[in-house]
Scaffold this motif. Sequence first.
Motif, short mmCIF file in Angstrom:
data_model
loop_
_atom_site.label_atom_id
_atom_site.label_comp_id
_atom_site.label_asym_id
_atom_site.label_seq_id
_atom_site.Cartn_x
_atom_site.Cartn_y
_atom_site.Cartn_z
N GLU A 240 0.93 -1.36 0.04
CA GLU A 240 0.08 -0.01 0.15
C GLU A 240 0.94 1.38 0.00
O GLU A 240 0.36 2.29 -0.64
CB GLU A 240 -1.06 0.23 1.26
CG GLU A 240 -2.03 -0.96 1.24
CD GLU A 240 -2.93 -0.94 2.60
OE1 GLU A 240 -3.87 -1.31 2.18
OE2 GLU A 240 -2.21 -0.72 3.27
N SER A 244 1.16 4.18 -3.10
CA SER A 244 0.77 5.60 -2.65
C SER A 244 2.13 6.35 -2.99
O SER A 244 1.94 7.41 -3.70
CB SER A 244 0.52 5.64 -1.14
OG SER A 244 -0.56 5.02 -0.79
N ILE A 274 -5.40 10.47 0.53
CA ILE A 274 -5.16 10.02 1.73
C ILE A 274 -5.28 11.13 3.00
O ILE A 274 -5.31 12.39 2.52
CB ILE A 274 -4.08 9.31 1.77
CG1 ILE A 274 -2.86 10.07 1.58
CG2 ILE A 274 -3.89 7.86 0.87
CD1 ILE A 274 -1.41 9.37 1.42
#
Length: 355
Positions: A240, A244, A274
């Motif tokens: 993840e 990102s 985010i």
Amino acid sequence: MNEGKYILFFFGALGAFNGLILGVYFLFLFRKRNLSSFFLGCLLLALSIRIGKSVFAYFNPALPRIYLQIGLSACFLIGPALLYFIKSTLQQTVKAPNSWKIQIAVLLGIIVVTGILVPYATYPAIWNKYFAKIIYTVWLAYIIASGFQLRVLISNLITKNNVKSAEKWILAIFSANVIVFISFAMALFFGRMYNTYFGGALIFSFVLYSMVFMYFLKGKEDPFALNASKTAAKKISFDEASASLQKLDQLMESQELFKNPNLTLSELAKAVNITPHLLSQILNDHGGKNFTSYINAFRIQEACKMMEANRPFSLEAIGYEVGFNSKSTFYTAFKRIKNTTPLSYKEKLSKTSAF
């Protein structure tokens, strides 16, 4: 002085004194110093000076007029300190934008120049009739701007929609400032009414002591951290984080977000969808850089490209073009990343191209 006035004087003076101490603490000694704590310290100092002046002037009419001038001048800084404390806390701003610095510099310049050219001791009538009203008008304008920043939190509080503890205390500080302003404004326009003049001092003392109590109750954590400790402990997987970071790198290169000198962590996090806290965690734990270092790496890379392309810009102009606010920050960041100065780097390129 009767017993009631002694009590009011004690709490008002004690609140002002402790506000000064706490303001210095947030400015210089706070364990998690950041932009938010800096402006909170400034806010407490300005409020303490203003309230301290009011308390002592009320009980001592013969107080030297220089103290009256300092107290009124402090009001000029309460508003911006409140606004920028709220904005830096809500947006998790890492570095103050130039617009903030310019506004504060202008207000400080007005205080200094006016204090020298038109001192209160010589022109008390002008200060009381005109300057005081101008100062309170500026203060009110910043309170309105602060309320606009808090409109979502205020709406959530009214509808009881999941307002965090830190958010409630931000609203409490804002509300206390509003009450302090109203109490002093009423005293200015309607005379020094006993109750209203000390209402602001007592409210300030109450909020101040509540802040101290909450601070120690939370185990010396940041009492105004909007991210709960549970969020702070949350871990993100390697895949993840890599995804990102890749998305962020592509966005930085395609849209050249780094060229915005006022780019904040909150704005960058919003661009990649985010939270600011999660972005900060990804940059630190998986990218090995903090927000400023990450942005400066792109800026220096772009600056090197401009030098290599032999663009007809001075080194200072290149620094501004790639997003730095000043020549000094550009040179410092360049030396840290490239281990040489921009001038030496450019001269080396010139020698290489000559061969």
